[in-house]
Design an enzyme around this catalytic site. Sequence first.
Site, mmCIF file in Angstrom:
data_model
loop_
_atom_site.group_PDB
_atom_site.id
_atom_site.type_symbol
_atom_site.label_atom_id
_atom_site.label_comp_id
_atom_site.label_asym_id
_atom_site.label_seq_id
_atom_site.Cartn_x
_atom_site.Cartn_y
_atom_site.Cartn_z
ATOM 1 N N ASP A 154 32.335 -12.356 -45.837
ATOM 2 C CA ASP A 154 32.009 -11.749 -44.546
ATOM 3 C C ASP A 154 33.235 -11.050 -43.948
ATOM 4 O O ASP A 154 34.003 -11.632 -43.187
ATOM 5 C CB ASP A 154 31.473 -12.847 -43.617
ATOM 6 C CG ASP A 154 30.984 -12.300 -42.289
ATOM 7 O OD1 ASP A 154 31.213 -11.102 -42.020
ATOM 8 O OD2 ASP A 154 30.390 -13.070 -41.527
ATOM 9 N N TYR B 280 22.583 -12.063 -33.525
ATOM 10 C CA TYR B 280 22.832 -10.813 -32.810
ATOM 11 C C TYR B 280 22.047 -10.759 -31.503
ATOM 12 O O TYR B 280 21.016 -11.417 -31.350
ATOM 13 C CB TYR B 280 22.443 -9.618 -33.680
ATOM 14 C CG TYR B 280 23.401 -9.393 -34.812
ATOM 15 C CD1 TYR B 280 24.556 -8.655 -34.624
ATOM 16 C CD2 TYR B 280 23.157 -9.936 -36.062
ATOM 17 C CE1 TYR B 280 25.451 -8.461 -35.657
ATOM 18 C CE2 TYR B 280 24.050 -9.747 -37.106
ATOM 19 C CZ TYR B 280 25.198 -8.997 -36.903
ATOM 20 O OH TYR B 280 26.073 -8.819 -37.920
ATOM 21 N N ARG C 27 25.264 -12.299 -42.118
ATOM 22 C CA ARG C 27 26.247 -13.031 -41.324
ATOM 23 C C ARG C 27 26.003 -14.539 -41.284
ATOM 24 O O ARG C 27 26.944 -15.300 -41.127
ATOM 25 C CB ARG C 27 26.264 -12.492 -39.881
ATOM 26 C CG ARG C 27 26.420 -10.997 -39.770
ATOM 27 C CD ARG C 27 27.704 -10.485 -40.379
ATOM 28 N NE ARG C 27 28.904 -11.009 -39.773
ATOM 29 C CZ ARG C 27 29.363 -10.656 -38.596
ATOM 30 N NH1 ARG C 27 28.726 -9.753 -37.882
ATOM 31 N NH2 ARG C 27 30.465 -11.173 -38.115
ATOM 32 N N SER D 65 33.474 -10.683 -40.094
ATOM 33 C CA SER D 65 34.013 -11.869 -39.418
ATOM 34 C C SER D 65 35.516 -11.990 -39.628
ATOM 35 O O SER D 65 36.266 -12.295 -38.693
ATOM 36 C CB SER D 65 33.337 -13.138 -39.936
ATOM 37 O OG SER D 65 32.043 -13.241 -39.416
ATOM 38 N N GLN E 290 29.503 -16.481 -46.498
ATOM 39 C CA GLN E 290 30.613 -16.492 -45.535
ATOM 40 C C GLN E 290 31.957 -16.076 -46.119
ATOM 41 O O GLN E 290 32.708 -15.349 -45.472
ATOM 42 C CB GLN E 290 30.717 -17.859 -44.863
ATOM 43 C CG GLN E 290 29.700 -17.989 -43.749
ATOM 44 C CD GLN E 290 29.671 -19.358 -43.129
ATOM 45 O OE1 GLN E 290 30.644 -20.098 -43.181
ATOM 46 N NE2 GLN E 290 28.539 -19.701 -42.556
HETATM 47 P P1 NAD Z 1 29.110 -8.417 -32.555
HETATM 48 O O1 NAD Z 1 30.497 -7.943 -32.802
HETATM 49 O O2 NAD Z 1 27.988 -7.580 -33.029
HETATM 50 O O3 NAD Z 1 28.920 -8.673 -30.993
HETATM 51 C C1 NAD Z 1 29.788 -9.553 -30.326
HETATM 52 C C2 NAD Z 1 29.013 -10.320 -29.272
HETATM 53 O O4 NAD Z 1 28.585 -9.443 -28.248
HETATM 54 C C3 NAD Z 1 27.756 -11.042 -29.760
HETATM 55 O O5 NAD Z 1 27.905 -12.427 -29.541
HETATM 56 C C4 NAD Z 1 26.631 -10.458 -28.931
HETATM 57 O O6 NAD Z 1 25.654 -11.407 -28.560
HETATM 58 C C5 NAD Z 1 27.395 -9.952 -27.729
HETATM 59 N N1 NAD Z 1 26.691 -8.907 -26.980
HETATM 60 C C6 NAD Z 1 25.970 -7.873 -27.453
HETATM 61 N N2 NAD Z 1 25.469 -7.149 -26.439
HETATM 62 C C7 NAD Z 1 25.912 -7.730 -25.294
HETATM 63 C C8 NAD Z 1 25.739 -7.454 -23.926
HETATM 64 N N3 NAD Z 1 25.010 -6.422 -23.506
HETATM 65 N N4 NAD Z 1 26.338 -8.274 -23.021
HETATM 66 C C9 NAD Z 1 27.086 -9.333 -23.435
HETATM 67 N N5 NAD Z 1 27.277 -9.662 -24.712
HETATM 68 C C10 NAD Z 1 26.699 -8.859 -25.641
HETATM 69 O O7 NAD Z 1 28.928 -9.877 -33.106
HETATM 70 P P2 NAD Z 1 29.716 -10.563 -34.302
HETATM 71 O O8 NAD Z 1 30.964 -11.151 -33.818
HETATM 72 O O9 NAD Z 1 29.764 -9.592 -35.408
HETATM 73 O O10 NAD Z 1 28.770 -11.758 -34.625
HETATM 74 C C11 NAD Z 1 27.404 -11.549 -34.798
HETATM 75 C C12 NAD Z 1 26.734 -12.859 -34.843
HETATM 76 O O11 NAD Z 1 26.839 -13.433 -36.118
HETATM 77 C C13 NAD Z 1 27.324 -13.872 -33.870
HETATM 78 O O12 NAD Z 1 26.289 -14.592 -33.313
HETATM 79 C C14 NAD Z 1 28.128 -14.754 -34.740
HETATM 80 O O13 NAD Z 1 28.281 -16.055 -34.215
HETATM 81 C C15 NAD Z 1 27.248 -14.752 -35.963
HETATM 82 N N6 NAD Z 1 27.967 -15.186 -37.121
HETATM 83 C C16 NAD Z 1 27.586 -16.349 -37.668
HETATM 84 C C17 NAD Z 1 28.233 -16.818 -38.762
HETATM 85 C C18 NAD Z 1 27.785 -18.091 -39.362
HETATM 86 O O14 NAD Z 1 26.758 -18.620 -39.000
HETATM 87 N N7 NAD Z 1 28.488 -18.635 -40.265
HETATM 88 C C19 NAD Z 1 29.287 -16.100 -39.328
HETATM 89 C C20 NAD Z 1 29.632 -14.886 -38.757
HETATM 90 C C21 NAD Z 1 28.962 -14.444 -37.651
#
Ligand code: NAD
Length: 402
Positions: free
Chosen positions: A138, A236, A129, A141, A135
Site C-alpha cells: 500500500d 473512504y 486499502r 499509505s 498492506q
Molecule cells: P484520503 O487521503 O483519501 O482522505 C483522508 C481523510 O479525509 C479520510 O479519512 C476521509 O474520510 C477524510 N475526508 C474526506 N472528505 C472529507 C471532508 N469533506 N471532511 C473531512 N474529512 C474528509 O484517505 P487515506 O488516508 O488514503 O485513507 C483512506 C482510508 O483507508 C482510511 O479510512 C484509512 O484508514 C483506510 N486504510 C485502511 C487500512 C487498513 O485497514 N489496513 C490501510 C490503509 C488505509
Amino acid sequence: MAEAPVQALTVGILKETASEERRVAVVPAAVESLRELGPAVLVETGAGAGAHYSDDDYVSAGAEVVSASELHERADVLLSVTRPSSEILRRLRSDQTVVGMLQPLNDPLLIRDLADLGVTAVSLDGVPRTLSRAQPMDALSSQANVAGYKAVIVAAAAYDRYLPLLMTAAGVARPAEILVLGAGVAGLQAIATANRLGAVVTGYDVRHEAREEIRSLGAEVLELPEVESAGAGGGYARALTDAERRFQLGALSDQVHRFDIVIATAQVPGGRPPLLLEEDAIARLRPGAVVVDLAAGPYGGNVALSRSDDTVVTDRGVTVIGAGNLPATVPRAASEAYSRNVRTLLFHMFSEGRPVIDLDDEIQAGVVITHGGRVVHHAAAAAVEAVTTAGGVEPHESGTPY
Ligand code: NAD
C-alpha cells in the site's frame, strides 16, 4: 521433453523526472531481493541521487548502472515512484511493464495511449486499502505516513511559538492548539506526531469510525453533527451533499479561530479534494497561525488560499503552506517504504520471469490499468470512455476511490 527455460526478467529503476522529486523507486538495500526475479537489475544513472544513494551504492548492491536509453532498451519492467514523463511512457514497447503511482484517473488520454501501445501498466495507487494481505504493497499509505509526519514538522518550523507546554524560569509557554482535518493515514500520523511534540491536538473527519481512531491517539474530536457518518465503505468518505458542504464550511469557519495550527489532509484519489476552509475561515485565524494543506495540487486543495508547493502569508500574518508532495522532502524514508511496497507487489504479480495477469485477483484488479492492448481497470476505462466521448472530464469531488 526438456522444460522451457525460465525467462530472466530484467528490472529497470528509472530516475524520477518531476521537478522537486527526490525519491527513487528501489533503494540499494532492496536490489538483492529483486534479483530473485531475474539476474539483471538496471538503474538509470543518478536515479538515487535525490535520496543520497550514489550509483556506486547500487553497483555494490549488485545492480548495473546504465543510461536512460539502455534501460529503455533492455528492461522488461520499468519501475518509478510517480508517473514517468509522458515522453518516457509513450516510448514503451508492448512487451514492457511500467510500475509506479500512475494516477490513471488524472490523465485518461495517457492511459488510452498506453493501452494502444499494448503496454502493461501497473499503478500502486490502486492497491486495495483495507485488504490485509495488500498492506505491504500500500504505497498510498506508506507515503501518507511520511506526509503526515512531515506536515507537523513543517508547521512547527513556520510557527512563531513552541508546540509543547514549556515551564522555564522566564515563565510558562502555553502549548499550541492543533487541528487536523481528515483522519485517514496522513491525518492520524499528523495527530500522533503533534501529540509527541506536546501540542494539544484535535482531529476531525466526516467518517464516524475515524473518531475512535482520533480518540485512540489521545486527541480530542471536533464534532460537527450534521455531517457525521459520511463513510462510503472501504474507509473512504462519500462526497457531501451541497447542504452538508455548506454546513461544514460554516461550522469549520466558526471553530477554526481557536487553533494555532491547522493541518488539512482530506484527499480523494482521482478526484478534486474537498474544500474545507474558505478565505473567511483563514481570515478568522490569529496572526502567526499556520495552515498546512496536504491536499494542495493542480485541482485545488482543502484550503482556499493554498497553492501547490507554495507558501502564502496573508495580510493578517497567517501562513498558508501548500504541501502536496511532502514525501519527496523526506526522500530516504519515503523511498525505503515505497521500495518495500514495489517489491512485494512485483513478487505477487510475477512468476518465472513473467507478469501473471489475473484480474480475478482483488489486488491485481486494483492495480493493473492496461494490458494486452486494453484498459482493463474499470474506473480507468470509464474515465477514458468519458474523455473520448465527451471531449474531456474534470476530476470530480467524490469519496469514491478507483
Ligand atoms: P484520503 O487521503 O483519501 O482522505 C483522508 C481523510 O479525509 C479520510 O479519512 C476521509 O474520510 C477524510 N475526508 C474526506 N472528505 C472529507 C471532508 N469533506 N471532511 C473531512 N474529512 C474528509 O484517505 P487515506 O488516508 O488514503 O485513507 C483512506 C482510508 O483507508 C482510511 O479510512 C484509512 O484508514 C483506510 N486504510 C485502511 C487500512 C487498513 O485497514 N489496513 C490501510 C490503509 C488505509
